[in-house]
Design a protein around this motif. Structure first.
Motif, PDB file in Angstrom:
ATOM      1  N   LEU A  23       0.903  -1.345   0.181  1.00 51.45           N
ATOM      2  CA  LEU A  23       0.090   0.037   0.361  1.00 51.45           C
ATOM      3  C   LEU A  23       0.663   1.494  -0.006  1.00 51.45           C
ATOM      4  CD1 LEU A  23      -2.453  -0.762   2.636  1.00 51.45           C
ATOM      5  CD2 LEU A  23      -2.891  -0.970  -0.035  1.00 51.45           C
ATOM      6  N   TYR A  24       1.921   1.113   0.864  1.00 46.53           N
ATOM      7  CA  TYR A  24       2.887   2.398   0.511  1.00 46.53           C
ATOM      8  C   TYR A  24       3.501   2.646  -0.618  1.00 46.53           C
ATOM      9  CZ  TYR A  24       5.034   6.195   3.433  1.00 46.53           C
ATOM     10  OH  TYR A  24       5.104   7.526   3.330  1.00 46.53           O
ATOM     11  N   LEU A  25       4.323   1.830  -0.855  1.00 45.06           N
ATOM     12  CA  LEU A  25       5.389   1.763  -2.080  1.00 45.06           C
ATOM     13  C   LEU A  25       5.347   2.580  -3.210  1.00 45.06           C
ATOM     14  CD1 LEU A  25       8.255   1.048  -2.786  1.00 45.06           C
ATOM     15  CD2 LEU A  25       7.461  -0.707  -3.613  1.00 45.06           C
ATOM     16  N   PRO A  26       3.705   2.074  -3.686  1.00 47.67           N
ATOM     17  CA  PRO A  26       3.460   3.455  -4.613  1.00 47.67           C
ATOM     18  C   PRO A  26       2.844   5.109  -4.348  1.00 47.67           C
ATOM     19  CG  PRO A  26       2.130   1.772  -4.695  1.00 47.67           C
ATOM     20  CD  PRO A  26       2.780   1.305  -3.078  1.00 47.67           C
ATOM     21  N   ARG A  27       2.467   5.240  -3.264  1.00 47.59           N
ATOM     22  CA  ARG A  27       2.370   5.880  -2.144  1.00 47.59           C
ATOM     23  C   ARG A  27       3.992   7.049  -2.419  1.00 47.59           C
ATOM     24  NH1 ARG A  27      -2.377   8.417  -2.827  1.00 47.59           N
ATOM     25  NH2 ARG A  27      -0.242  10.648  -1.994  1.00 47.59           N
ATOM     26  N   ILE A  28       5.470   6.199  -2.439  1.00 47.42           N
ATOM     27  CA  ILE A  28       6.218   7.089  -2.572  1.00 47.42           C
ATOM     28  C   ILE A  28       6.985   6.761  -4.209  1.00 47.42           C
ATOM     29  CG2 ILE A  28       8.904   6.548  -2.023  1.00 47.42           C
ATOM     30  CD1 ILE A  28       7.769   4.580   0.274  1.00 47.42           C
ATOM     31  N   HIS A  32       7.707  10.772  -5.770  1.00 50.02           N
ATOM     32  CA  HIS A  32       9.120  10.806  -6.354  1.00 50.02           C
ATOM     33  C   HIS A  32       8.700  11.623  -8.173  1.00 50.02           C
ATOM     34  CE1 HIS A  32      12.578   7.766  -7.757  1.00 50.02           C
ATOM     35  NE2 HIS A  32      13.137   9.386  -7.772  1.00 50.02           N
ATOM     36  N   VAL A  33       7.918  11.004  -8.598  1.00 54.20           N
ATOM     37  CA  VAL A  33       7.663  11.556  -9.732  1.00 54.20           C
ATOM     38  C   VAL A  33       7.421  12.746  -9.735  1.00 54.20           C
ATOM     39  CG1 VAL A  33       6.132  10.882 -11.905  1.00 54.20           C
ATOM     40  CG2 VAL A  33       6.484   9.049 -10.639  1.00 54.20           C
ATOM     41  N   GLU A  34       6.557  13.175  -8.871  1.00 54.81           N
ATOM     42  CA  GLU A  34       6.474  14.638  -8.372  1.00 54.81           C
ATOM     43  C   GLU A  34       7.502  16.190  -8.067  1.00 54.81           C
ATOM     44  OE1 GLU A  34       2.734  15.028  -5.433  1.00 54.81           O
ATOM     45  OE2 GLU A  34       1.205  13.870  -7.806  1.00 54.81           O
ATOM     46  N   ASN A  35       8.828  14.847  -8.319  1.00 52.93           N
ATOM     47  CA  ASN A  35       9.409  15.615  -7.459  1.00 52.93           C
ATOM     48  C   ASN A  35      10.801  15.741  -8.162  1.00 52.93           C
ATOM     49  OD1 ASN A  35       8.933  17.880  -5.098  1.00 52.93           O
ATOM     50  ND2 ASN A  35       7.895  15.312  -4.444  1.00 52.93           N
ATOM     51  N   MET A  48      14.916   4.915   0.258  1.00 52.50           N
ATOM     52  CA  MET A  48      13.646   4.715   0.955  1.00 52.50           C
ATOM     53  C   MET A  48      12.620   3.168   0.186  1.00 52.50           C
ATOM     54  SD  MET A  48      11.388   8.238   1.528  1.00 52.50           S
ATOM     55  CE  MET A  48      10.158   7.442   2.168  1.00 52.50           C
ATOM     56  N   GLU A  49      12.958   3.303  -1.434  1.00 55.10           N
ATOM     57  CA  GLU A  49      11.609   2.726  -2.664  1.00 55.10           C
ATOM     58  C   GLU A  49      12.797   1.709  -1.925  1.00 55.10           C
ATOM     59  OE1 GLU A  49      10.461   5.428  -5.475  1.00 55.10           O
ATOM     60  OE2 GLU A  49      12.478   4.803  -6.148  1.00 55.10           O
ATOM     61  N   PHE A 120      -0.755   7.273 -12.700  1.00 53.77           N
ATOM     62  CA  PHE A 120      -1.081   6.137 -12.824  1.00 53.77           C
ATOM     63  C   PHE A 120      -0.206   5.219 -11.289  1.00 53.77           C
ATOM     64  CE2 PHE A 120       1.670   2.562 -13.767  1.00 53.77           C
ATOM     65  CZ  PHE A 120       0.730   1.333 -13.910  1.00 53.77           C
ATOM     66  N   TYR A 121       0.698   5.901 -10.687  1.00 51.22           N
ATOM     67  CA  TYR A 121       0.834   5.282  -9.643  1.00 51.22           C
ATOM     68  C   TYR A 121      -0.353   5.414  -8.222  1.00 51.22           C
ATOM     69  CZ  TYR A 121       5.491   4.413 -11.199  1.00 51.22           C
ATOM     70  OH  TYR A 121       6.503   3.630 -11.541  1.00 51.22           O
ATOM     71  N   ARG A 122      -1.363   6.596  -8.525  1.00 56.65           N
ATOM     72  CA  ARG A 122      -2.738   6.638  -7.591  1.00 56.65           C
ATOM     73  C   ARG A 122      -3.323   5.766  -8.273  1.00 56.65           C
ATOM     74  NH1 ARG A 122      -1.875  12.155  -4.531  1.00 56.65           N
ATOM     75  NH2 ARG A 122      -0.465  13.164  -6.642  1.00 56.65           N
ATOM     76  N   ILE A 123      -3.702   5.100  -9.430  1.00 61.21           N
ATOM     77  CA  ILE A 123      -4.207   4.190  -9.999  1.00 61.21           C
ATOM     78  C   ILE A 123      -4.137   3.124  -9.203  1.00 61.21           C
ATOM     79  CG2 ILE A 123      -5.658   3.229 -11.708  1.00 61.21           C
ATOM     80  CD1 ILE A 123      -5.310   6.442 -13.102  1.00 61.21           C
ATOM     81  N   ILE A 124      -2.915   2.308  -9.838  1.00 58.54           N
ATOM     82  CA  ILE A 124      -2.554   1.473  -8.950  1.00 58.54           C
ATOM     83  C   ILE A 124      -2.397   1.051  -7.525  1.00 58.54           C
ATOM     84  CG2 ILE A 124      -1.477   0.527 -11.398  1.00 58.54           C
ATOM     85  CD1 ILE A 124       1.614   1.237  -9.676  1.00 58.54           C
TER      86      ILE A 124
END
Ligand code: HEM
Length: 144
Positions: A23-28, A32-35, A48-49, A120-124
């Protein structure tokens, strides 16, 4: 000591740890993509990943399988004639596939080759949530 209940407790502890990572890895990945333009921040995300995937999720996934299979061994393989176990079986295969897909994403981020958007990561990120809810209802209600 009841060995079966020991396996079940260890199964649940491993599954909770595995799910936390799934649940947490796609949040990172989203952060990551946004920064991506901030080099120092992305290096922290990469660490972290990698640590979350290699040191938490991988052992937790292996132990969830190990204690689940030990329970199947104790219960007998005809447990697979029950509908709830068949559905659970399919869902844990999807969850395991999703786990390895996230591993592939970790490796792509590590070499700056990520091609996917934060959307994409928010959706998956919803995939494990939905699977978790169905699996828990299956193992608790046990429809035949
Ligand atoms: C990784 C492969 C897995 C295998 C081989 C496996 C197998 C099993 C087996 C055989 C049981 C005992 C069923 C019974 O009570 O008769 C069990 C219990 C349970 N499993 Fe799994 N499981 C796996 C993954 C998961 C996952 C991913 C979740 C949650 C997302 C989960 C949640 C549970 C729960 C909550 C129980 C306790 C059910 C109860 O006591 O009524 N399992 N599992």
């Amino acid at each position: 000591m009841n060995t079966y209940l020991l396996f079940k407790s260890l199964h649940l502890i491993s599954v909770i740890s595995w799910m936390a990572g799934l649940l947490y890895l796609p949040r990172i990945f989203v952060y990551h993509v946004e920064n991506l333009e901030k080099k120092e921040v992305t290096n922290i995300f990469k660490t972290m990943e990698k640590k979350l995937y290699n040191y938490i999720m991988m052992p937790a996934m292996i132990l969830s399988w190990l204690f689940g299979l030990l329970m199947i061994h104790s219960l007998g393989f005809n447990i697979f004639s029950e509908l709830w176990m068949q559905i659970k079986g399919i869902l844990i295969l999807i969850l395991t596939h999703y786990h390895f897909y996230l591993g592939k994403c970790v490796r792509q981020f590590a070499i700056n080759q990520n091609q996917k958007s934060s959307k994409f990561y928010r959706i998956i990120n919803e995939v494990p949530t939905v699977l978790l809810i169905i699996i828990v209802f299956m193992v608790v209600f046990k429809p035949l």
